[in-house]
Design a protein around this motif. Structure first.
Motif, PDB file in Angstrom:
ATOM      1  N   THR A 171      -2.128   2.617  -3.185  1.00  0.00           N
ATOM      2  CA  THR A 171      -1.204   3.727  -2.891  1.00  0.00           C
ATOM      3  C   THR A 171       0.234   3.362  -3.226  1.00  0.00           C
ATOM      4  N   ASN A 172       0.504   2.039  -3.086  1.00  0.00           N
ATOM      5  CA  ASN A 172       1.878   1.605  -3.360  1.00  0.00           C
ATOM      6  C   ASN A 172       2.146   1.373  -4.849  1.00  0.00           C
ATOM      7  N   LYS A 205      -6.315  -0.202  -0.174  1.00  0.00           N
ATOM      8  CA  LYS A 205      -5.175   0.617   0.256  1.00  0.00           C
ATOM      9  C   LYS A 205      -3.924   0.389  -0.585  1.00  0.00           C
ATOM     10  N   TYR A 206      -3.760  -0.896  -0.987  1.00  0.00           N
ATOM     11  CA  TYR A 206      -2.491  -1.212  -1.669  1.00  0.00           C
ATOM     12  C   TYR A 206      -2.276  -0.407  -2.958  1.00  0.00           C
ATOM     13  N   HIS A 253       4.240  -3.732  -7.202  1.00  0.00           N
ATOM     14  CA  HIS A 253       4.511  -2.281  -7.222  1.00  0.00           C
ATOM     15  C   HIS A 253       4.903  -1.753  -8.589  1.00  0.00           C
TER      16      HIS A 253
END
Ligand code: NAG
Ligand code: NAG
Ligand code: NAG
Ligand code: NAG
Ligand code: NAG
Ligand code: NAG
Ligand code: NAG
Ligand code: NAG
Ligand code: NAG
Ligand code: NAG
Ligand code: NAG
Ligand code: NAG
Length: 842
Positions: A176-177, A173-174, A154
């Motif tokens: 987004t984090n 998707k990851y 992150h």
């Protein structure tokens, strides 16, 4: 066979040497790692290892293991360096990274894995990297993003996936984090299309500052809407599209908001891209602040669509384009900054550019085909900066006619052009603050006061403009000027006279390389605020305190590359306290000990002095090229000693010389005496007496002494220098050999003249010493009348009282003469050897 215990000498030496080698050095020989900064940065490249080398301490922060042969990383591989922040594993032949390999690196912020063909990447390979900011996976044989186990990183700010084989931009998707992500590069991959939804991950996070690099891909299409609602800091699309697909692909950018959009190709790339009509049409739907168009080839006649869709962009950079003209500018354009670098204009397109009414900054630079400036800028009332440097402009009547109603113009840069003639007309640009003409041949300055109306100008650069300053009023009117650069020009008679009289606010003056030979007394009187003076590379011989004394605010003085021999005490005294840097390197310093105080001053002021290594002695020749700061001052003291001893030696020599001169005869006599001793025994007494007398008394000697004695009975045989000395033999040798050695007695005829004559004194002295040394019969002193008795006493001293000596006074009357003769003959008779004839005669 060598004797027991007798070590060969060589071995002994080696052992001794080893004993004295400092320990860390021998440590280095064993340690393949280079310690770049103590305890924290190590470079261990090109090793065949498995694991962190032993030489790397647990305090290490930066570790470079590139070009080593690591092959595979297992779990807890880096346990021994838990504080690591930077790890470079480029080209380490790594094919496998097992789970938890980096588990012990919670502080690692940069991990470089460039050029490892990663084939097995554990799902938990990057676990534990809780601080990772930068991950470089360039050239790691990646084909897709989905199998990259980085979703938990992150903190990641930069992810570089360049030079891989990724075909899809579908962001997992990851992403987004990854709210910190600032830079995402797919440079040189195999992306062929971008579809709707691919960038959804960017849409969801409120990411405002991401740079997305898609350059060097093979994009054929971008599905409309793919970028809709996306906000980026920068989107780079150089050589991103398959040829001829650019125009349609750009349509797909609709709805994008971007701070800077870069479109174009790489100049060294084989994909050529010409500008076609409507090429940039798709950009009408893109919101951007800066647009960069780079390296497009031929424009032909299609330039009228160039600004169609970018007319409201506030900043446009056109770089390396074959753009030869500007044909169409949209009405109401909002472009504030426009740059055309390496474009193909041959005339400054001032008329068309004047349509960019909002223009504040205009740069047209670096094209050698741009030669004329015939058109005029008009009514650009916002224009503040115009930079036309590094072209090949030639024009006259600079600089008012070219800028009508451009009253806000503050910066004008015409440097590195060909030839510009100044008339002194700056009416339209009276508010200029910065004016740069460097390296452009100028006509006007130097002969006329061309800058009279530039009362506000604070910066003027006319360096290397072939200007010769003849007029005293060359800089008149520049009452606000703070910086004047005019290196590489010249002044009339190579002399600085009263050229800077009204520049009272000047704080920087560069007059280097101006062939200056002389600076007049009052030159700097009007420059009390000057902080920086560069007068290097001239031909100045002196640093005259009177000239530089007014510069009491000076901080930097560059006096290098002149012909200064010394900075005298008086000059050093006037250097202001404010001075921070002084460069007097590359002068012709005289390091004679006469200037010892200067040499000492150099040593004491090394903080002030610049380029110390270039401060070399020029004279005297035996110290030529010796560095001034390291000049051995003690050699001067030794020299003083040398001088003193030379003086002493010289004095001694002089004294000896004087003594020799004074006692030459005595010395010579001693020499002859010593040699004479040998002969003495062989030599008979040829004469009864050797007569020493002054030549003035020769008449008396002949008449009163020689005639009666030699003609009397018994006859005595006298030695007389004028008669008996051998011709051709040195006189002293004669005196000694003929006179003393061959005579039984010495008769000294003492008169006033005798006492005054040095020669006679000398003979008398010899006679005395002869008498002492040889024990010969006495000296018969005959004192004539009229002799000063005091002088006589002083001169003859005690010798007249010595027992063997005879002291006779001559008086010219019969009785006295009779007594005189009896006494004289009596003395001479003593010890006389009679030969036969004489005996008979008796
Ligand atoms: C490096 O580490 C050693 C031992 O840990 C220590 O003695 C030395 O002071 C350190 N040097 C520096 C520059 O920190
Ligand atoms: C590296 O070391 C391994 C054994 O640890 C050895 O088999 C291999 O030949 C070495 N490679 C090179 C290039 O020295
Ligand atoms: C580093 O190693 C030294 C011994 O060489 C040890 O005393 C120290 O605790 C270690 N530091 C860390 C952070 O592991
Ligand atoms: C890249 O990875 C594939 C398997 O994913 C492998 O077959 C290929 O040899 C690799 N390429 C290189 C250059 O190692
Ligand atoms: C994003 O992070 C949150 C919290 O750490 C986690 O629950 C979620 O599954 C993550 N999403 C993705 C797609 O990895
Ligand atoms: C965006 O990122 C760049 C570096 O990538 C940085 O220089 C800039 O200040 C950032 N801007 C904002 C608004 O955060
Ligand atoms: C530029 O802005 C003006 C008004 O703000 C608008 O009328 C015009 O269409 C815009 N041009 C482009 C190319 O977006
Ligand atoms: C200037 O423009 C011409 C014509 O487009 C081009 O051939 C030349 O390379 C450019 N010169 C430079 C230095 O960019
Ligand atoms: C220049 O400005 C003046 C007044 O601001 C105006 O009267 C004149 O028409 C302008 N000239 C041009 C060519 O724009
Ligand atoms: C003018 O342009 C030249 C060349 O680009 C540059 O070196 C110089 O700094 C510029 N002058 C000013 C005052 O900005
Ligand atoms: C010199 O400067 C003063 C004030 O700064 C000004 O009044 C005077 O006119 C100037 N003289 C010249 C010749 O520019
Ligand atoms: C003085 O000018 C010369 C070139 O003429 C330059 O090399 C030098 O760096 C300048 N000195 C300073 C202190 O700027």
């Amino acid at each position: 066979m060598p004797k027991r215990g007798a070590l060969p000498l060589g071995t002994l030496l080696v052992l001794l040497l080893l004993a004295f080698v400092p320990f860390p050095l021998s440590g280095c020989l064993l340690d393949p790692c280079l310690e770049i900064t103590p305890n924290t940065t190590f470079r261990c490249t090109g090793l065949n290892i498995s694991g962190v080398p032993d030489g790397v301490p647990n305090t290490t922060l930066n570790l470079d293991l590139s070009f080593s042969n690591l092959k595979s990383l297992g779990s807890n591989y880096f346990t021994s360096v838990p504080e690591l922040q930077f790890l470079d594993l480029s080209r380490c032949h790594i094919h496998t990274i097992e789970d938890n390999s980096f588990m012990d690196l919670p502080s690692l912020s940069t991990l470089v894995l460039t050029a490892n063909s990663l084939q097995q990447l554990g799902k938990a390979a990057f676990n534990g990297l809780t601080s990772l900011k930068k991950l470089v996976l360039v050239e790691t044989n990646r084909t897709s993003l989905s199998e990259l186990p980085i979703g938990h990183l992150h903190t990641l700010q930069e992810l570089n996936l360049g030079h891989n084989s990724i075909t899809s931009l579908k962001l997992p998707k990851y992403f987004t984090n990854m709210t910190s992500l600032r830079h995402l590069s797919f440079f040189s991959n195999r992306i062929t299309s971008i579809s709707r939804g691919d960038l959804d991950a960017l849409r969801e996070g409120s990411r405002l500052n991401l740079t997305l690099v898609l350059s060097l891909n093979n994009i054929k299409s971008i599905e409309p809407g793919a970028f809709a609602g996306i906000r980026l800091a920068e989107l780079a699309l150089r050589s991103a599209f398959e040829s001829s697909m650019m125009q349609t692909a750009l349509q797909g950018l609709a709805g994008l908001q971007v701070s800077r959009l870069t479109v174009g190709v790489f100049s060294d790339h084989d994909r050529e891209q010409d500008f076609e009509r409507g090429l940039l049409d798709g950009l009408c739907q893109v919101q951007m602040e800066e647009f960069v168009l780079i390296c497009l080839g031929d424009f032909e006649d299609d330039t009228d669509t160039l600004f169609d869709c970018v007319g409201n962009v506030s900043s446009i950079r056109l770089v390396d384009l074959g753009l030869e003209q500007i044909s169409q500018v949209p009405v109401g354009s909002k472009v504030k900054q426009l740059e055309c670098k390496k474009c193909g204009f041959d005339d400054v397109p001032a008329m068309k550019l004047s349509l960019f009414k909002e223009l504040r900054v205009l740069r047209i630079t670096k094209n050698r085909s741009l030669k004329t400036f015939d058109q005029k800028f008009e009514g650009l009332s916002n224009l503040e900066v115009i930079d036309l440097s590094e072209n090949r402009l030639t024009f006259s009547r600079c600089c008012s006619p070219q800028f009508r109603n451009c009253s806000n113009l503050k910066h004008l840069n015409l440097s590195f052009n060909s030839y510009i003639r100044l008339t002194g007309d700056f009416i339209n640009v009276e508010n200029l603050l910065y004016l740069d003409f460097q390296h452009t041949t100028l006509f006007g300055p130097g002969s006329y006061p061309v800058f009279l109306s530039l009362q506000r100008l604070i910066y003027l650069d006319i360096s290397h403009t072939k200007t010769e300053v003849k007029s005293q009023c060359t800089f008149c009117g520049l009452n606000s000027l703070q910086v004047l650069k005019m290196a590489g020009n010249s002044f009339a008679d190579n002399k600085l006279a009263n050229n800077f009289k009204n520049l009272s606010h000047l704080h920087t003056l560069d007059i280097s390389s101006c062939k200056l030979e002389h600076v007049d007394q009052s030159t700097f009187d009007a420059l009390p605020e000057l902080k920086e003076l560069n007068i290097s590379n001239n031909k100045l011989l002196t640093f005259d305190p009177g000239v530089y004394q007014p510069l009491q605010a000076l901080r930097v003085l560059d006096f290098s590359r002149n012909q200064l021999t010394v900075l005298l005490d008086s000059a050093r005294e006037i250097l202001p306290d404010s001075l921070l840097l002084l460069d007097i390197s590359q002068n012709l310093f005289d390091c004679s000990c006469v200037y010892l105080d200067f040499l000492m001053w150099i040593k004491e002021n090394q903080e002030l002095l610049q380029n110390e290594e270039l401060m070399l002695c020029h004279t005297p020749s035996y110290v030529a090229n010796v560095s001034l700061p390291s000049f051995d001052l003690s050699s001067c003291h030794v020299d003083a000693g040398k001088v003193a001893s030379s003086v002493v030696v010289l004095l001694c020599v002089m004294v000896i010389f004087l003594l020799v001169y004074r006692y030459y005869f005595q010395l010579y006599y001693s020499v002859v005496l010593l040699s004479g001793c040998k002969h003495y025994a062989e030599r008979g007494d040829t004469y009864d007496a050797f007569v020493i007398h002054s030549s003035k008394d020769q008449e008396w000697v002949t008449k009163e002494l020689v005639e009666p004695l030699e003609g009397g009975r018994p006859p005595f045989h006298l030695c007389l220098y004028y008669r008996d000395f051998l011709p051709g033999v040195p006189i002293v040798t004669n005196i000694i050999q003929e006179g003393f050695l061959s005579s039984r007695n010495v008769i000294a005829v003492i008169s006033a003249e005798f006492l005054e004559s040095k020669w006679c004194s000398f003979e008398f002295d010899i006679a005395q010493s002869w008498q002492l040394v040889e024990g010969k019969a006495g000296i018969i002193m005959i004192v004539l009348e009229h002799v000063n008795k005091d002088l006589l006493r002083q001169r003859l001293g005690l010798s007249r009282y010595l027992r063997r000596n005879t002291y006779l006074e001559w008086k010219d009357n019969e009785i006295s003469k009779h007594i005189f003769w009896r006494q004289l003959t009596g003395v001479l008779m003593e010890g006389k050897n009679w030969n036969h004839e004489e005996a008979k005669l008796m």
